[in-house]
Enzyme design. Structure first.
Site, mmCIF file in Angstrom:
data_model
loop_
_atom_site.group_PDB
_atom_site.id
_atom_site.type_symbol
_atom_site.label_atom_id
_atom_site.label_comp_id
_atom_site.label_asym_id
_atom_site.label_seq_id
_atom_site.Cartn_x
_atom_site.Cartn_y
_atom_site.Cartn_z
ATOM 1 N N THR A 116 0.848 -1.189 0.000
ATOM 2 C CA THR A 116 0.000 0.000 0.000
ATOM 3 C C THR A 116 0.889 1.246 0.000
ATOM 4 O OG1 THR A 116 -0.161 -0.018 2.422
ATOM 5 C CG2 THR A 116 -1.883 -1.168 1.184
ATOM 6 N N HIS A 158 -1.579 0.137 14.236
ATOM 7 C CA HIS A 158 -0.644 -0.834 13.680
ATOM 8 C C HIS A 158 0.670 -0.796 14.455
ATOM 9 C CE1 HIS A 158 -3.390 -0.837 10.207
ATOM 10 N NE2 HIS A 158 -2.865 -2.017 9.934
ATOM 11 N N LYS A 182 5.019 -0.047 10.548
ATOM 12 C CA LYS A 182 4.100 0.263 9.460
ATOM 13 C C LYS A 182 4.541 1.549 8.781
ATOM 14 C CE LYS A 182 0.120 -0.090 7.165
ATOM 15 N NZ LYS A 182 -0.037 -1.100 6.106
#
Length: 238
Positions: free
Chosen positions: A77, A135, A139
């Site tokens: 992502t 998270h 991350k």
């Protein structure tokens, strides 16, 4: 099935363990130390590639898979501004590409729940809506890709929200997404609708990376023999 793993961090290693346990063969493991192996002669050994790397390298990695005519499943992502270009290339070159912000079966069901709740709340202007995602500290992107998918679903159904912001906003039209980085959390996503009378909250909490890794392997098996652009909704027939 023969798999090329592009990206061998914690997620790549989890995919390796699950795929191997299911009887699949890992024929290539690409990490930061052997990027020179990301070429057609090596990739073509695989039936499918699974790509979990960084926003800076994902685009290049997917194109390398296209050059080798290897179907590619990508879970990276933070690079989705280039996703339309990759999808167009996939179609024009008759390749196979599957991208998901989250491969967990539970999360993909959660996406459907989020869409349904947002549609129900569209006409209930007494409710404000806010999101939170948690998270681990490694991350790299914030908000998470999963949070952005959830936010886009809310914005598509709730007309009083027109944009999102990665902080707490006092603007009524802004959907606030609060990002927290706390170890060892693998991922928690919460959407809360708040009114003066009550709150409605839905939450998905991942207990480990296994759900994401298992879903990626399921997607890779499903993608074999296909051409086109796909998501986990296609895999799970949602």
């Amino acid at each position: 099935m023969k798999i090329a793993l592009i990206g061998y961090g914690k997620m790549g290693q989890a995919i390796d363990a699950i795929a191997t346990a299911k009887g699949h063969e890992i024929v290539l493991r690409i990490d930061a130390n052997n990027q020179h192996l990301l070429e057609k002669e090596h990739l073509s050994q695989a039936d499918v590639a699974i790509e979990f790397t960084t926003p800076e390298t994902a685009y290049h990695n997917v194109l390398k898979c296209f050059e080798a005519h290897v179907p590619v499943v990508s879970g990276t992502t933070g690079w989705l501004d280039k996703l339309p270009e990759v999808q167009a290339l996939c179609i024009s070159q008759e390749q196979a590409f599957l991208h998901a912000t989250n491969f967990s079966i539970g999360v993909n069901i959660f996406f459907e729940v989020n869409k349904k709740l947002a549609a129900l709340m569209a006409g209930q202007s007494q409710y404000d809506v806010q999101m939170e995602e948690i998270h681990h500290t490694h991350k790299k992107d914030a908000p998470s890709g999963t949070a952005l998918t959830l936010a886009e679903q809310v914005l598509a159904s709730v007309p009083r929200k027109t944009a999102w912001s990665n902080d707490v906003s006092s603007e009524p039209a802004i959907l606030s997404i609060i990002s927290k980085r706390i170890d060892p959390a693998p991922g928690t996503h919460t959407i809360t609708y708040t009114s003066a009378i009550d709150d409605i909250t839905i939450t998905h909490t991942a207990h480990s990376r296994e759900g994401f890794a298992a879903g990626a392997v399921i997607a890779a098996v499903w993608l074999q023999g296909k051409t086109g652009v796909f998501t986990m909704r296609d895999v799970l027939n949602l």
